[in-house]
Design a protein around this motif. Structure first.
Motif, PDB file in Angstrom:
ATOM      1  N   UNK A 130      52.625  29.919  75.080  1.00 46.10           N
ATOM      2  CA  UNK A 130      53.605  28.943  75.563  1.00 46.10           C
ATOM      3  C   UNK A 130      53.966  27.974  74.446  1.00 46.10           C
ATOM      4  N   UNK A 131      55.223  28.060  74.002  1.00 45.61           N
ATOM      5  CA  UNK A 131      55.721  27.167  72.951  1.00 45.61           C
ATOM      6  C   UNK A 131      56.752  26.235  73.571  1.00 45.61           C
ATOM      7  N   UNK A 132      56.496  24.931  73.598  1.00 46.47           N
ATOM      8  CA  UNK A 132      57.464  24.004  74.186  1.00 46.47           C
ATOM      9  C   UNK A 132      58.717  23.894  73.324  1.00 46.47           C
ATOM     10  N   UNK A 133      59.839  23.629  73.966  1.00 50.36           N
ATOM     11  CA  UNK A 133      61.102  23.410  73.262  1.00 50.36           C
ATOM     12  C   UNK A 133      61.248  21.917  73.003  1.00 50.36           C
ATOM     13  N   UNK A 134      61.332  21.537  71.733  1.00 45.08           N
ATOM     14  CA  UNK A 134      61.448  20.121  71.384  1.00 45.08           C
ATOM     15  C   UNK A 134      62.889  19.669  71.188  1.00 45.08           C
ATOM     16  N   UNK A 138      56.085  18.379  77.054  1.00 49.87           N
ATOM     17  CA  UNK A 138      54.992  18.084  77.982  1.00 49.87           C
ATOM     18  C   UNK A 138      53.703  18.631  77.366  1.00 49.87           C
ATOM     19  N   UNK A 139      53.063  17.801  76.562  1.00 52.49           N
ATOM     20  CA  UNK A 139      51.904  18.260  75.799  1.00 52.49           C
ATOM     21  C   UNK A 139      50.750  18.643  76.715  1.00 52.49           C
ATOM     22  N   UNK A 140      50.556  17.875  77.786  1.00 48.59           N
ATOM     23  CA  UNK A 140      49.419  18.140  78.671  1.00 48.59           C
ATOM     24  C   UNK A 140      49.577  19.481  79.380  1.00 48.59           C
ATOM     25  N   UNK A 141      50.757  19.725  79.956  1.00 48.16           N
ATOM     26  CA  UNK A 141      50.958  20.987  80.672  1.00 48.16           C
ATOM     27  C   UNK A 141      50.976  22.161  79.703  1.00 48.16           C
ATOM     28  N   UNK A 142      51.521  21.953  78.516  1.00 47.78           N
ATOM     29  CA  UNK A 142      51.506  23.018  77.516  1.00 47.78           C
ATOM     30  C   UNK A 142      50.076  23.405  77.164  1.00 47.78           C
ATOM     31  N   UNK A 143      49.221  22.424  76.957  1.00 46.60           N
ATOM     32  CA  UNK A 143      47.824  22.707  76.634  1.00 46.60           C
ATOM     33  C   UNK A 143      47.136  23.435  77.792  1.00 46.60           C
ATOM     34  N   UNK A 144      47.463  23.035  79.018  1.00 49.34           N
ATOM     35  CA  UNK A 144      46.896  23.709  80.181  1.00 49.34           C
ATOM     36  C   UNK A 144      47.342  25.158  80.238  1.00 49.34           C
ATOM     37  N   UNK A 145      48.631  25.391  80.015  1.00 48.23           N
ATOM     38  CA  UNK A 145      49.149  26.761  80.016  1.00 48.23           C
ATOM     39  C   UNK A 145      48.459  27.610  78.954  1.00 48.23           C
ATOM     40  N   UNK A 146      48.381  27.091  77.746  1.00 47.62           N
ATOM     41  CA  UNK A 146      47.800  27.890  76.664  1.00 47.62           C
ATOM     42  C   UNK A 146      46.306  28.083  76.831  1.00 47.62           C
ATOM     43  N   UNK A 147      45.615  27.107  77.389  1.00 46.21           N
ATOM     44  CA  UNK A 147      44.205  27.302  77.696  1.00 46.21           C
ATOM     45  C   UNK A 147      44.005  28.398  78.717  1.00 46.21           C
ATOM     46  N   UNK A 148      44.865  28.409  79.740  1.00 43.88           N
ATOM     47  CA  UNK A 148      44.804  29.465  80.746  1.00 43.88           C
ATOM     48  C   UNK A 148      45.097  30.831  80.120  1.00 43.88           C
ATOM     49  N   UNK A 149      46.133  30.910  79.285  1.00 41.85           N
ATOM     50  CA  UNK A 149      46.495  32.188  78.686  1.00 41.85           C
ATOM     51  C   UNK A 149      45.414  32.717  77.774  1.00 41.85           C
ATOM     52  N   UNK A 150      44.789  31.838  77.007  1.00 38.96           N
ATOM     53  CA  UNK A 150      43.721  32.289  76.096  1.00 38.96           C
ATOM     54  C   UNK A 150      42.484  32.741  76.847  1.00 38.96           C
ATOM     55  N   UNK A 151      42.282  32.211  78.045  1.00 38.10           N
ATOM     56  CA  UNK A 151      41.047  32.518  78.787  1.00 38.10           C
ATOM     57  C   UNK A 151      41.140  33.790  79.618  1.00 38.10           C
ATOM     58  N   UNK A 152      42.334  34.392  79.708  1.00 42.53           N
ATOM     59  CA  UNK A 152      42.464  35.618  80.512  1.00 42.53           C
ATOM     60  C   UNK A 152      41.593  36.723  79.924  1.00 42.53           C
ATOM     61  N   UNK A 153      41.035  37.524  80.783  1.00 45.07           N
ATOM     62  CA  UNK A 153      40.228  38.655  80.332  1.00 45.07           C
ATOM     63  C   UNK A 153      40.713  39.973  80.928  1.00 45.07           C
ATOM     64  N   UNK A 154      41.939  39.978  81.422  1.00 45.02           N
ATOM     65  CA  UNK A 154      42.531  41.228  81.938  1.00 45.02           C
ATOM     66  C   UNK A 154      44.026  41.093  81.921  1.00 45.02           C
TER      67      UNK A 154
END
Length: 291
Positions: free
Chosen positions: A261-265, A275-291
């Motif tokens: 997830x890359x935010x548009x500036x 939205x730095x907080x939601x972006x970090x949440x999205x990328x944390x979720x994406x990195x943690x997927x295992x399937x």
């Protein structure tokens, strides 16, 4: 052999035999010069992220691979063989937190009946800047209406083909304009997608993306984020978006399998809120997927 040179070929040997896997060195010549992958871009591909050896959204990517094959009248990929090849390459990448794998299927040698297929993988680039500082994008006319998939299916809108010259040209045009990336717009004024990404827009508590019926590639990363959206208090909606919807949004992202997830500036030079907080949440979720 360096890591980037690990390659697992998927060989289709014909209807009378079972497709099998052959490991080869990507640093050595492998593709025949008459293969239509090289001469015509006549083929399909998928790129999926790998987290510590775990391919992410594997089944969704395989399904989309099969969809693209149908759209190009290619032989149906043997799902089990391709899955085995992806898992074998992913195992080589297990020590790396982020890597990626590409699957490719072409129509093969010009004038011959057998397709050519291969799978390879390597370590991902460092996308920390794009994920935190964001991207400047320009809006570019894609040159066809949003109903192109229905009116002109032979244009293969929404298939993930090897013919990426237009997409690369669009990114170069963005760079000439001082931007990083592109959001395509249809001739009838609707938001489509990026050259290698899906568009998301947050407006209030709605997280929206354009419909794939507009001739855009169904996004595997977008789909995973939409399944998680309710956990973040958001309603995930597939709906038409206009450029004004993007400009008026609380936040906009380009999402994709490897960059995540890359935010548009900025859009056409006009600043957008990141939205730095939601972006970090999205990328944390994406990195943690295992399937």
């Amino acid at each position: 052999m360096t890591l980037a040179q690990h390659l697992l070929l998927v060989v289709h040997s014909g209807a009378e035999t079972t497709p099998h896997l052959v490991e080869a060195d990507a640093g050595l010549p492998q593709l025949a010069v008459m293969d239509v992958a090289a001469t015509r871009g006549d083929g399909i591909f998928e790129t999926l992220s790998v987290a510590s050896g775990h391919p992410q959204a594997l089944e969704a990517h395989l399904s989309r691979f099969e969809r693209s094959a149908r759209m190009l009248d290619l032989p149906a990929p043997d799902r089990g063989v391709w899955r085995d090849a992806i898992l074998a390459v992913a195992e080589r990448l297990a020590e790396y937190e982020e890597s990626w794998i590409k699957t490719v299927l072409s129509r093969g040698i010009e004038g011959q009946p057998l397709p050519t297929g291969w799978v390879y993988g390597t370590v991902s680039p460092d996308f920390r800047r794009e994920r935190t500082e964001g991207l400047g994008v320009v809006l570019l006319d894609r040159g066809y209406r949003s109903d192109v998939a229905q009116s002109s299916p032979w244009l293969l809108a929404g298939a993930k083909t090897l013919s990426y010259a237009v997409n690369r040209a669009a990114v170069r045009e963005a760079q000439r304009r001082g931007a990083d990336d592109v959001i395509f717009v249809s001739t009838d004024g609707l938001v489509l997608e990026g050259p290698t990404s899906t568009v998301l827009a947050k407006r209030g508590e709605r997280l929206s993306t354009p419909p794939s019926e507009f001739g855009i590639l169904p996004g595997t990363t977008q789909d995973d984020l939409f399944h998680a959206a309710s956990d973040w208090g958001l309603e995930a909606i597939v709906e038409p978006l206009t450029p004004d919807d993007l400009r008026g949004a609380d936040a906009v992202w380009l999402v994709s399998s490897v960059r995540h997830a890359a935010p548009v500036r900025a859009i056409d030079g006009a600043a957008m809120t990141v939205d730095a907080a939601l972006t970090a949440t999205m990328n944390g979720f994406l990195r943690s997927r295992r399937s």
